[in-house]
Design an enzyme around this catalytic site. Structure first.
Site, mmCIF file in Angstrom:
data_model
loop_
_atom_site.group_PDB
_atom_site.id
_atom_site.type_symbol
_atom_site.label_atom_id
_atom_site.label_comp_id
_atom_site.label_asym_id
_atom_site.label_seq_id
_atom_site.Cartn_x
_atom_site.Cartn_y
_atom_site.Cartn_z
ATOM 1 N N THR A 113 0.899 -1.166 0.000
ATOM 2 C CA THR A 113 0.000 0.000 0.000
ATOM 3 C C THR A 113 0.923 1.196 0.000
ATOM 4 O O THR A 113 2.116 1.044 0.228
ATOM 5 C CB THR A 113 -0.872 0.015 1.281
ATOM 6 O OG1 THR A 113 -1.822 -1.043 1.212
ATOM 7 C CG2 THR A 113 -1.654 1.309 1.488
ATOM 8 N N ASP B 20 -9.918 -7.981 2.205
ATOM 9 C CA ASP B 20 -10.203 -7.101 3.343
ATOM 10 C C ASP B 20 -11.627 -7.307 3.873
ATOM 11 O O ASP B 20 -11.975 -6.799 4.938
ATOM 12 C CB ASP B 20 -10.008 -5.626 2.963
ATOM 13 C CG ASP B 20 -8.534 -5.235 2.946
ATOM 14 O OD1 ASP B 20 -7.719 -5.946 3.555
ATOM 15 O OD2 ASP B 20 -8.198 -4.217 2.319
ATOM 16 N N GLY C 78 -1.117 -2.234 6.367
ATOM 17 C CA GLY C 78 -2.236 -3.103 6.734
ATOM 18 C C GLY C 78 -2.765 -2.757 8.107
ATOM 19 O O GLY C 78 -3.006 -1.590 8.421
HETATM 20 O O1 DON Z 1 -7.248 -1.281 3.205
HETATM 21 C C1 DON Z 1 -6.527 -1.929 3.947
HETATM 22 O O2 DON Z 1 -6.589 -1.868 5.151
HETATM 23 C C2 DON Z 1 -5.460 -2.826 3.352
HETATM 24 N N1 DON Z 1 -5.863 -3.228 2.013
HETATM 25 C C3 DON Z 1 -4.166 -2.090 3.351
HETATM 26 C C4 DON Z 1 -3.046 -2.969 2.867
HETATM 27 C C5 DON Z 1 -1.735 -2.471 3.300
HETATM 28 O O3 DON Z 1 -1.575 -1.452 3.910
HETATM 29 C C6 DON Z 1 -0.589 -3.328 2.966
HETATM 30 N N2 DON Z 1 0.622 -2.660 3.418
HETATM 31 N N3 DON Z 1 1.611 -2.708 3.839
#
Ligand code: DON
Length: 551
Positions: free
Chosen positions: A362, A404, A454
């Site tokens: 992300t 998610d 995440g």
């Molecule tokens: O929307 C969310 O919470 C996840 N899809 C975010 C994923 C994420 O941050 C992965 N990162 N390191």
């Protein structure tokens, strides 16, 4: 039809006395420079947000892209208008609650993370169009130009990208177009410095430069996306793409120690959990206690906020949520009364749900322009390179954001997060997110903050907020070692250096289970602005390879 744009006035306008500068902090220097280029061409923060996001789609394809989605928190300085663009992926129209379960009702391994069936309908391209039309000064032809150039002419492989390609090599090999872009002709990981060119992605971006959102959600690109997804077992339709809309939502707003906190509202859990935790902490004098007790209290607040996330939250267009209660001071007082200053509360003593977290990918960027307009954008394809599938002829990598959702109540997702029926899959529903783009504003100054990571994102933003309000500067905030508790699993994870030996023994004596993570978390991008001096700082997390630029 999306609901009418909510109007939220910022507490104050700061343009007045001190002229200040524009700034961009993002996860890769070429993306920060794309934002800077917009300022040089007369664009504002919103144009820069388009240019930075589009450039990240090209140069940081592990983390976000046209095939993904996210949340853009906006502040327009001229009238104090604040809004959140919800450009989150949505479930396809043919999605259903049990689509990733076998006949016996058990989750099918990797069904919600691997292959086109794991992909939601992308939202990021719609956000580019929306930002440009409603808020920007420049046409997409201009704001997408740096990304088109980078896709066509190529950019050099850097260490973090090379590692991600190595990690995902098998997955990328399954998709001929992805393999052609990211692997050598022999299917190997490319060398550092070798050029990655993405001519198909350049063409898709050009279609958007000419036709706006239609260049992605209609015509040849949409047809190629749907054909690829369906050939691979997915369920997208042309109608799913054509009907995708950005939804403007009112940000969540609260107060903590005199600061105004503006953050992401559902379908992100970020703002609710941030305000929930800060409201709990507001009843303690964190300065008056020793450092182990302070960390204990922060951990206990995180645990309770993440529990509320798991139990109550989902897409506001599908579920009713007690939001006002969750962010109220009275509710926080109730939560606080169960916190003992010297003892950890096991998570199973909190009424809730029955779960190994990993951080994957992300990206976040922060932008401030010279007028005071600002954007905190957190965008994603979920895990590294999403599913790793690149739809033929489009250059677009598919997200695996369907993971998610809560595939089955109580079953942890890739981040070890659990959820309830509120976050169950339904047609056209948006999955709950942890992305927490936020503005933290005091009478003296402002911080624009966010991070990938995440489930860790929320704790990172909680810690960053506490650091800022304690007077730390942007460079130290992004560097500060982190700790995290997400309710389930009932464990405090910490980065090397986040807890001193004495704090470790004190916290263990209180009953906390501590685990030092063996990897670095997050990639925080922070801009700060001091109203009195006009000083602006932009800092990128030293864990990554990003860059903060001020000019
Ligand atoms: O929307 C969310 O919470 C996840 N899809 C975010 C994923 C994420 O941050 C992965 N990162 N390191």
């Amino acid at each position: 039809m999306p609901p009418p744009a909510p109007r939220t006035q910022s507490a104050q306008s700061h343009v007045a006395a001190v002229a200040h500068k524009g700034a961009v902090a993002s996860a890769y220097p070429l993306a920060s420079k794309a934002g800077q280029e917009m300022f040089a061409r007369g664009g504002n923060a919103f144009d820069a947000a388009v240019a930075v996001s589009a450039a990240l789609a090209v140069v940081e394809p592990t983390s976000s892209g046209l095939g993904g989605g996210g949340f853009y928190l906006l502040h327009r300085e001229s009238d104090g208008f604040e809004t959140m663009l919800d450009a989150r992926e949505k479930a396809p129209g043919a999605a259903s609650r049990d689509m990733y379960l076998d006949k016996a009702g058990n989750p099918l391994p990797r069904a919600s993370t691997d292959g086109p069936l794991a992909a939601g309908i992308p939202g990021e391209p719609a956000a580019f169009d929306y930002l440009a039309r409603r808020f920007g000064k420049l046409p997409l032809r201009v704001s997408l130009a740096p990304a088109i150039r980078l896709a066509r002419e190529g950019f050099p492989v850097y260490a973090r990208l090379q590692n991600a390609i190595r990690y995902k090599r098998e997955g990328l090999m399954h998709s001929p177009d992805a393999a052609k872009v990211f692997l050598t002709a022999g299917g190997e990981v490319p060398e550092l410095g070798s050029l990655i060119k993405q001519p198909d992605l350049a063409n898709t971006l050009e279609a958007m430069a000419e036709q706006g959102a239609k260049g992605f959600y209609g015509g040849r690109v949409a047809q190629d996306l749907v054909s690829y997804v369906r050939a691979g077992g997915g369920i997208w339709t042309l109608k799913d793409l054509a009907s995708y809309q950005v939804i403007e939502r009112q940000p969540l707003i609260g107060r903590y120690r005199g600061a105004r906190i503006v953050s992401a509202s559902p379908p992100s859990s970020g703002g609710v959990a941030l305000l929930d935790a800060l409201n709990i902490l507001a009843g303690f004098d964190l300065k008056a206690v020793d450092s182990a007790t302070r960390k204990h209290l922060v951990i206990e607040a995180m645990q309770r906020a993440y529990r509320d996330r798991a139990v109550y939250l989902g897409d506001p267009d599908f579920v009713k949520m007690p939001l006002a209660r969750l962010v109220s001071k009275d509710y926080a007082a109730g939560q606080r009364s169960s916190i003992r200053p010297d003892k950890a509360l096991p998570s199973d003593m909190l009424p809730g749900i029955e779960t190994a977290p990993v951080g994957e990918d992300t990206t976040h960027f922060s932008v401030l322009d010279a007028e005071g307009n600002r954007v905190a954008g957190t965008i994603s394809v979920n895990l590294f390179f999403g599913t790793g599938d690149m739809a033929t002829r489009t250059g677009v990598l598919l997200n695996n954001t369907m993971d998610d959702f809560s595939v089955k109540p109580g079953t942890p997702n890739a981040f070890g997060l659990v959820g309830n029926a509120e976050n169950a899959i339904a047609a056209n529903k948006r999955p709950l997110s942890s992305m927490t783009p936020s503005f933290i504003e005091t009478p003296k100054g402002l911080m624009i903050i966010g991070s990938p990571g995440g489930s860790y994102i929320i704790s990172m933003v909680i810690l960053g907020t506490l650091d800022y309000l304690d007077g730390m500067d942007a460079a130290d905030i992004v560097k500060d070692p982190r700790y995290h508790h997400q309710y389930l699993p009932d464990v405090v994870e910490y980065e090397k250096g986040a807890l001193a030996d004495t704090e470790i023994s004190r916290l263990e004596a209180m009953g906390h289970k501590l685990e030092q993570g063996n990897r670095l978390w997050g990639n925080m991008e922070v801009i700060t602005w001091d109203f009195a001096s006009g000083a602006v700082a932009a800092a990128s997390d030293p864990r990554g390879e990003g860059e903060g630029l001020v000019y």
